[in-house]
Motif scaffolding. Structure first.
Motif, PDB file in Angstrom:
ATOM      1  N   GLY A  20       0.789  -1.229   0.000  1.00 17.12           N
ATOM      2  CA  GLY A  20       0.000   0.000   0.000  1.00 17.12           C
ATOM      3  C   GLY A  20       0.818   1.274   0.000  1.00 17.12           C
ATOM      4  O   GLY A  20       0.263   2.368   0.150  1.00 17.12           O
ATOM      5  N   LEU A  21       2.128   1.163  -0.170  1.00 21.56           N
ATOM      6  CA  LEU A  21       3.010   2.337  -0.172  1.00 21.56           C
ATOM      7  C   LEU A  21       3.334   2.763  -1.596  1.00 21.56           C
ATOM      8  O   LEU A  21       3.362   1.933  -2.506  1.00 21.56           O
ATOM      9  CB  LEU A  21       4.320   2.015   0.552  1.00 21.56           C
ATOM     10  N   PHE A  22       3.577   4.047  -1.777  1.00 15.49           N
ATOM     11  CA  PHE A  22       4.063   4.520  -3.070  1.00 15.49           C
ATOM     12  C   PHE A  22       5.043   5.670  -2.834  1.00 15.49           C
ATOM     13  O   PHE A  22       4.937   6.397  -1.849  1.00 15.49           O
ATOM     14  CB  PHE A  22       2.930   4.949  -3.999  1.00 15.49           C
ATOM     15  N   PRO A  23       6.027   5.829  -3.723  1.00 11.46           N
ATOM     16  CA  PRO A  23       7.065   6.843  -3.518  1.00 11.46           C
ATOM     17  C   PRO A  23       6.753   8.149  -4.241  1.00 11.46           C
ATOM     18  O   PRO A  23       6.126   8.163  -5.308  1.00 11.46           O
ATOM     19  CB  PRO A  23       8.296   6.180  -4.139  1.00 11.46           C
ATOM     20  N   MET A  24       7.219   9.241  -3.655  1.00 11.44           N
ATOM     21  CA  MET A  24       7.159  10.548  -4.300  1.00 11.44           C
ATOM     22  C   MET A  24       8.404  11.334  -3.903  1.00 11.44           C
ATOM     23  O   MET A  24       8.945  11.140  -2.805  1.00 11.44           O
ATOM     24  CB  MET A  24       5.915  11.339  -3.887  1.00 11.44           C
ATOM     25  N   ALA A  25       8.856  12.189  -4.785  1.00 10.27           N
ATOM     26  CA  ALA A  25       9.946  13.101  -4.470  1.00 10.27           C
ATOM     27  C   ALA A  25       9.353  14.497  -4.274  1.00 10.27           C
ATOM     28  O   ALA A  25       8.297  14.818  -4.824  1.00 10.27           O
ATOM     29  CB  ALA A  25      10.971  13.121  -5.597  1.00 10.27           C
ATOM     30  N   GLU A  26      10.024  15.333  -3.505  1.00  3.63           N
ATOM     31  CA  GLU A  26       9.499  16.673  -3.277  1.00  3.63           C
ATOM     32  C   GLU A  26       9.564  17.515  -4.545  1.00  3.63           C
ATOM     33  O   GLU A  26       8.664  18.314  -4.817  1.00  3.63           O
ATOM     34  CB  GLU A  26      10.275  17.353  -2.149  1.00  3.63           C
ATOM     35  N   THR A  27      10.627  17.349  -5.315  1.00  5.13           N
ATOM     36  CA  THR A  27      10.785  18.091  -6.551  1.00  5.13           C
ATOM     37  C   THR A  27      11.431  17.191  -7.602  1.00  5.13           C
ATOM     38  O   THR A  27      11.934  16.110  -7.290  1.00  5.13           O
ATOM     39  CB  THR A  27      11.685  19.332  -6.361  1.00  5.13           C
ATOM     40  N   ARG A  28      11.443  17.646  -8.826  1.00  2.00           N
ATOM     41  CA  ARG A  28      12.075  16.924  -9.912  1.00  2.00           C
ATOM     42  C   ARG A  28      13.556  16.697  -9.630  1.00  2.00           C
ATOM     43  O   ARG A  28      14.109  15.639  -9.957  1.00  2.00           O
ATOM     44  CB  ARG A  28      11.898  17.730 -11.212  1.00  2.00           C
ATOM     45  N   ALA A  29      14.217  17.680  -9.013  1.00  2.00           N
ATOM     46  CA  ALA A  29      15.655  17.589  -8.765  1.00  2.00           C
ATOM     47  C   ALA A  29      16.002  16.942  -7.432  1.00  2.00           C
ATOM     48  O   ALA A  29      17.176  16.726  -7.137  1.00  2.00           O
ATOM     49  CB  ALA A  29      16.284  18.981  -8.835  1.00  2.00           C
ATOM     50  N   SER A  30      14.996  16.616  -6.628  1.00  2.00           N
ATOM     51  CA  SER A  30      15.272  16.056  -5.303  1.00  2.00           C
ATOM     52  C   SER A  30      15.920  14.679  -5.405  1.00  2.00           C
ATOM     53  O   SER A  30      15.483  13.829  -6.176  1.00  2.00           O
ATOM     54  CB  SER A  30      13.974  15.943  -4.507  1.00  2.00           C
ATOM     55  N   PRO A  31      16.970  14.435  -4.608  1.00  2.00           N
ATOM     56  CA  PRO A  31      17.614  13.118  -4.616  1.00  2.00           C
ATOM     57  C   PRO A  31      16.949  12.129  -3.659  1.00  2.00           C
ATOM     58  O   PRO A  31      17.338  10.973  -3.585  1.00  2.00           O
ATOM     59  CB  PRO A  31      19.036  13.437  -4.144  1.00  2.00           C
ATOM     60  N   THR A  32      15.922  12.584  -2.938  1.00  2.00           N
ATOM     61  CA  THR A  32      15.309  11.773  -1.890  1.00  2.00           C
ATOM     62  C   THR A  32      13.877  11.408  -2.237  1.00  2.00           C
ATOM     63  O   THR A  32      13.127  12.227  -2.764  1.00  2.00           O
ATOM     64  CB  THR A  32      15.315  12.535  -0.550  1.00  2.00           C
ATOM     65  N   LEU A  33      13.511  10.169  -1.933  1.00  2.01           N
ATOM     66  CA  LEU A  33      12.141   9.710  -2.106  1.00  2.01           C
ATOM     67  C   LEU A  33      11.459   9.592  -0.748  1.00  2.01           C
ATOM     68  O   LEU A  33      12.083   9.242   0.248  1.00  2.01           O
ATOM     69  CB  LEU A  33      12.113   8.347  -2.801  1.00  2.01           C
ATOM     70  N   HIS A  34      10.175   9.869  -0.727  1.00  2.73           N
ATOM     71  CA  HIS A  34       9.371   9.709   0.477  1.00  2.73           C
ATOM     72  C   HIS A  34       8.292   8.670   0.200  1.00  2.73           C
ATOM     73  O   HIS A  34       7.688   8.655  -0.872  1.00  2.73           O
ATOM     74  CB  HIS A  34       8.728  11.047   0.874  1.00  2.73           C
ATOM     75  N   TRP A  35       8.039   7.810   1.193  1.00  3.49           N
ATOM     76  CA  TRP A  35       7.018   6.784   1.053  1.00  3.49           C
ATOM     77  C   TRP A  35       5.718   7.287   1.642  1.00  3.49           C
ATOM     78  O   TRP A  35       5.689   7.809   2.755  1.00  3.49           O
ATOM     79  CB  TRP A  35       7.445   5.502   1.748  1.00  3.49           C
ATOM     80  N   LEU A  36       4.616   7.122   0.911  1.00  2.00           N
ATOM     81  CA  LEU A  36       3.320   7.596   1.363  1.00  2.00           C
ATOM     82  C   LEU A  36       2.326   6.450   1.459  1.00  2.00           C
ATOM     83  O   LEU A  36       2.338   5.534   0.633  1.00  2.00           O
ATOM     84  CB  LEU A  36       2.762   8.658   0.404  1.00  2.00           C
ATOM     85  N   ASP A  37       1.469   6.541   2.466  1.00  2.00           N
ATOM     86  CA  ASP A  37       0.343   5.628   2.656  1.00  2.00           C
ATOM     87  C   ASP A  37      -0.763   6.472   3.286  1.00  2.00           C
ATOM     88  O   ASP A  37      -1.018   6.394   4.484  1.00  2.00           O
ATOM     89  CB  ASP A  37       0.744   4.475   3.572  1.00  2.00           C
ATOM     90  N   PRO A  38      -1.423   7.329   2.491  1.00  2.00           N
ATOM     91  CA  PRO A  38      -2.352   8.330   3.036  1.00  2.00           C
ATOM     92  C   PRO A  38      -3.550   7.722   3.739  1.00  2.00           C
ATOM     93  O   PRO A  38      -3.979   6.602   3.434  1.00  2.00           O
ATOM     94  CB  PRO A  38      -2.782   9.130   1.796  1.00  2.00           C
ATOM     95  N   GLU A  39      -4.105   8.484   4.678  1.00  2.00           N
ATOM     96  CA  GLU A  39      -5.264   8.014   5.433  1.00  2.00           C
ATOM     97  C   GLU A  39      -6.479   7.825   4.528  1.00  2.00           C
ATOM     98  O   GLU A  39      -7.300   6.939   4.770  1.00  2.00           O
ATOM     99  CB  GLU A  39      -5.597   9.002   6.553  1.00  2.00           C
ATOM    100  N   ALA A  40      -6.596   8.670   3.513  1.00  2.00           N
ATOM    101  CA  ALA A  40      -7.677   8.539   2.522  1.00  2.00           C
ATOM    102  C   ALA A  40      -7.034   8.305   1.165  1.00  2.00           C
ATOM    103  O   ALA A  40      -6.162   9.059   0.744  1.00  2.00           O
ATOM    104  CB  ALA A  40      -8.537   9.795   2.500  1.00  2.00           C
ATOM    105  N   ARG A  41      -7.464   7.252   0.489  1.00  2.00           N
ATOM    106  CA  ARG A  41      -6.845   6.856  -0.774  1.00  2.00           C
ATOM    107  C   ARG A  41      -7.810   7.087  -1.934  1.00  2.00           C
ATOM    108  O   ARG A  41      -8.996   6.762  -1.842  1.00  2.00           O
ATOM    109  CB  ARG A  41      -6.473   5.370  -0.719  1.00  2.00           C
TER     110      ARG A  41
END
Length: 221
Positions: A20-41
């Motif tokens: 149920g997780l999916f990755p997103m970066a803050e910006t196009r140039a960001s080297p870091t990914l964040h994992w999201l599993d929002p309360e409402a999908r």
């Protein structure tokens, strides 16, 4: 594009989607990914997709040529590109590389909208069992992304998919029947969907596609 090795692999990415997780970066140039599993999908019911009269006319017309899996790299690059109304995107180079590899392995697909030989709209996402995880879409011509979305839903229905995850709800998606479900409900839907056999049909029979479009008009609330 950097050729540096990434810690995240396609296999790990698929495992995350299964949870149920999916990755997103803050910006196009960001080297870091964040994992999201929002309360409402966000979820777009495959048997509740709303096709308007005007969209049906466009789908029946010959303005656009629609393909699937014909230019995955071009589609994800267009989704990641900055535009006047969207100067920043969440698709960084790592995501672009990972999804291109998923596509090569058969776990990611694209739908492309062409006009006069130019790629003017499209979308891409990941597929696992009977679940399709819609990631992003783009459009540089009126109705180009709407047509791609309608073709995606028709292909998913024909291919035996049971879940179309849109991650979040936008006003654009809500017009087509997208809804929000609680995290727990989504996880239950996901667990059932990933165990279902499904096959993404890149080149379905034209008559079969039209039947799906007509069915969606009848089923739409």
């Amino acid at each position: 594009m950097s050729a540096r090795p990434f810690l995240l692999t396609p296999d790990l990415l698929l495992r995350a989607y299964r949870l149920g997780l999916f990755p997103m970066a803050e910006t196009r140039a960001s080297p870091t990914l964040h994992w999201l599993d929002p309360e409402a999908r966000g979820v777009l019911p495959l048997h509740g997709f709303h096709i308007s009269h005007s969209l049906m006319k466009t789908l029946r017309g010959n303005r656009f040529t629609i393909t699937a899996d014909a230019d995955f790299p071009g589609t994800i690059a267009a989704c990641a590109a900055a535009r006047a109304n969207r100067p920043e995107t969440w698709i960084n180079h790592e995501i672009e590389i990972l999804f291109t590899e998923l596509h090569r392995l058969g776990f990611a697909h694209s739908v492309e909208t062409w006009e006069n030989g130019q790629l003017v709209g499209g979308l891409y996402g990941a597929a696992l069992g009977g679940a399709f995880f819609g990631e992003s879409m783009f459009s540089i011509a009126t109705n180009a992304s709407k047509v791609a979305l309608a073709h995606l839903v028709a292909r998913l229905r024909l291919g035996g998919y049971t879940l179309l995850d849109t991650q979040f709800i936008t006003s654009h998606l809500a017009r087509f029947g997208a809804i929000e479900v609680p995290r727990g409900t989504y996880h239950t839907m996901l667990a059932e969907a990933v165990e279902q056999p499904a096959r993404f049909p890149p080149r379905p029979d034209a008559a079969a596609l039209l039947r799906e479009f007509e069915a969606m008009r009848t089923e739409a609330p």
